[in-house]
Scaffold this motif. Structure first.
Motif: not given
Length: 712
Positions: A40-48, A98-109, A111-112
């Motif tokens: 989730y950190f790597l592919s969704y939040l785009k962290w290294d 945590k689950s709401v933070g993984a919904i793409p339509t809820v705010g920007n990065t 917010v996630h």
């Protein structure tokens, strides 16, 4: 307090069923969320990778430091039952956030990220806060005389933890990858299901509330303990030589605090001192998820046509489910028949030995694994191999050193990289190539710590050299690396599985890419002048890096295979013995430690001592960081070091355990049942105070001497 109902005529309270189911659902919730957290950190939040790893371990560490907070709340304020209820609600809220933070339509990065971090903090407070309370609350359900049943309960409790871990680790990644939502991997569902399981855990626990035996809190116990210790130290410091000598430094608190409280503090401190060596066990145990996993990526993972590494992190939990009944029903009774006294501390010491043996097995595996690994060049050195594409044998000589003593045949697959001394961070070197009696010279720039391939080929009027940089690090998922070198005048497009390669013309190299391990007898190759052709690449095995030389032979394009990095030749099944050994050690060490922490704690400090036990896990991770980062050893030497350290710690622990006296907290409770804690009751009548002091002196002797005949 609910009325205790027992299961089917046994001495097991029915209430423990709700506690075990609650623990199963909670562990499913926790491990299910953690199973996809790094991805989730790597592919969704785009962290290294570094940031993802750091946050992951920070969260894991926080989960083992918060038990102290939960223990203090339970023993001093709310009691275990209410603490579990309230912190479970916090736990559920954390999962929902945590689950709401993984919904793409809820705010920007941003917010996630904010929702994810807030959710993880709440989850850490929830899971850590209830962790010492649930185990201790389960132990509270048993009557004083049902010691064996309580010991069995802790084994069942531990099995429920691992059963939840196994199922969640299987199911949650499937929910993430196989179910699509919002056009991508469904992290919202992968986090939502663990949230739902936590709601189930809370509901099950509340449903059994009428059957629980609930021990009420007894005030600010931890504060009282700290004050008593501080008063004893102060009194001891201010005492004169003429004062009456005390047997124990805590006895200097007798002027203000009761014998019961002082004895309880002595009990806790004796156990906590015994805990000091224990983090070393967890330092080894927790490397299953780090060092051992990395070791697996450098092994051959072919296992009945499945990638065994995907399920390797469940092996420990699966073995727990098998080993716990085997130890409880077969091994321990057999040892008892041999008239060997089985005590908790002896089992824990034996568990340490098994963990050390596991790292001995890991060392033997690592020694064989590293034979296929190309170690990066040290400072001021490079690595070099030579591909000879000329129609004949060539000789290669590098200025400043001559690592290539023997002639190199046409299309000879280099057996190893040769070290190339530079004497500087980078340097231009002259290379002499001898072919058909004539010498040709070329110059190339080399950088330290890098690996290169020198490709020698014919070009009018003689020989030309081309230098390309190599990628020698094995992929973490074990898949092989592939690249193509095109000797033909036309560019080519090659498809290997799902990976596309564009290969430039005229002695040029394609990009290096990972492909799935497997047999590739017919790989499509497209180019302009001819119809598409099929290339036979053969087996592309785990951990290898390949260079394919594309050349024309008998009117067809052929791919000559060069193995830059050798394939993993040690099968991953060789890790099973080390997992079996460390799991056997865990059964003897961890389950016994849980029960020991409960049985040796005073009634009003059972959660606190459970939290102290969990803190040993947190400090074990600190040891791993110190040794791994500070030692800088080769991996097999590091494994050997950890195993040796644990054996040394085991000897120290055994020596400490020999002098430990087992105590019975219930006897202490009965002995001082009329003592309120402070001596305010005797302040008005001096005679009554003297009588109480005499009674305390008589009563304390049996407790301090109890258990001296049982060593270790």
């Amino acid at each position: 307090m609910g009325k205790l109902i027992f299961l089917c005529g046994t001495n097991y309270p029915t209430s423990i069923c709700f506690i075990v189911v609650n623990e199963f659902c909670e562990r499913f919730s926790y491990y299910g969320m953690k199973a996809v957290l790094t991805l989730y950190f790597l592919s969704y939040l785009k962290w290294d990778k570094n940031l993802s790893t750091a946050v992951y371990h920070a969260f894991s560490g926080l989960c083992y430091f918060t038990p102290i907070l939960g223990a203090v709340i339970a023993d001093s304020w709310l009691g275990k039952f209410k603490t579990i209820i309230y912190l479970s609600i916090v736990y559920v809220i954390g999962h929902v956030v945590k689950s709401v933070g993984a919904i793409p339509t809820v705010g920007n990065t941003d917010v996630h990220i904010g929702l994810s971090m807030f959710g993880l903090i709440l989850i850490a407070l929830g899971t850590g806060g209830i962790k010492p309370c649930v185990a201790a609350f389960g132990g509270d359900q048993f009557e004083e005389e049902h010691i064996k049943e309580r010991q069995k309960f802790f084994s069942i409790f531990y099995m429920s933890i691992n059963a939840g871990s196994v199922l969640s680790t299987l199911i949650t990644p499937i929910l993430r990858g196989d179910v699509k939502c919002f056009g991508d991997d469904c992290y919202a569902l992968a986090f939502g299901v663990p949230a739902a399981l936590m709601v189930v855990a809370l509901a099950v626990f509340i449903f059994g509330s009428g059957m629980y035996k609930k021990t009420p809190p007894q005030g600010n116990v931890l504060g009282e303990v700290c004050k008593c210790i501080g008063f004893a130290i102060k009194n001891r410091w201010n005492s004169s030589k003429d004062d009456v000598k005390r047997k124990h430094w805590l006895d200097w608190a007798e002027d203000k605090y009761s014998k019961r409280l002082i004895q309880e503090i002595k009990m806790v401190l004796r156990v906590l001192v015994l805990y000091i060596p224990l983090p070393m066990f967890w330092a080894l145990f927790d490397q299953q998820g780090s060092r051992w996993t990395l070791q697996a990526t450098r092994m051959n993972m072919a296992f009945v046509s499945l990638s065994f590494s995907r399920h390797l992190n469940m092996l420990n939990a699966l073995l727990i489910l098998v080993f716990v009944p085997i130890f409880d029903l077969i091994i321990y009774p057999l040892v008892g028949l041999c008239r060997i006294k089985i005590t908790p501390l002896r089992k824990m010491a034996t568990g340490m030995i098994f963990a050390a043996l596991a790292f001995g097995a890991a060392t033997l595996v690592e020694i064989n694994v590293v034979k296929t690994v190309v170690e990066p060049a040290p400072a001021e050195q490079s690595l070099l191999q030579v591909f000879n594409l000329a129609n004949g044998t060539v000789g290669v000589k590098v200025a400043g050193g001559n690592p290539f003593q023997n002639p190199i045949r046409e299309l000879q697959d280099p057996s190893t990289y040769e070290p190339l001394p530079l004497g500087a961070p980078n340097k231009e070197l002259s290379i002499d190539v001898t072919f058909t009696g004539r010498s040709y010279s070329c110059r190339h720039e080399f950088e330290e710590r890098k690996a290169y391939s020198l490709i020698v080929h014919q070009k009018a009027p003689g020989i030309e050299c081309k230098l390309v940089e190599d990628y020698i690090i094995k992929n973490e998922d074990g898949n092989p690396n592939v690249r193509f070198f095109n000797t033909l005048p036309e560019a080519m497009n090659i498809t290997v599985g799902e990976t596309e390669f564009y290969v430039p013309p005229d002695y040029s190299m394609s990009a290096n890419s990972a492909v799935n391990r497997g047999f590739y007898p017919a790989v499509r190759c497209n180019h302009q002048s001819k119809k598409s052709e099929n290339l036979n690449l053969g087996l592309l095995d785990f951990g290898a890096s390949y260079t394919f030389i594309l050349r024309e032979k008998d009117g067809k394009i052929v791919a000559e295979k060069m193995e830059d990095v050798k394939a993993n030749n040690v099968h991953i099944a060789w890790q099973i013995p080390q997992y079996a050994l460390i799991t056997a050690g865990e059964v003897m060490f961890s389950i016994t430690g849980l029960e020991f922490s409960y049985s040796q704690a005073p009634n009003n400090m059972k959660s606190v001592l459970q939290a102290g036990w969990l803190l040993t896990v947190a400090f074990g991770n600190v040891i791993v960081l110190i040794v791994a980062e500070g030692a800088g050893l080769e991996q097999w030497k590091e494994f050997l070091l950890f195993g040796g350290l644990l054996l040394g710690v085991c000897i120290i622990f055994s020596f400490m355990a020999y002098f430990y006296a087992y105590v019975d907290p219930e006897q202490l409770s009965k002995m001082y049942a009329g003592d309120s804690g402070k001596k305010k009751e005797c302040e008005e009548e001096e005679d009554d105070c003297d009588n109480m002091k005499k009674k305390e002196k008589r009563d304390v002797i049996p407790l301090t001497e109890k258990g001296r005949s049982t060593k270790l």
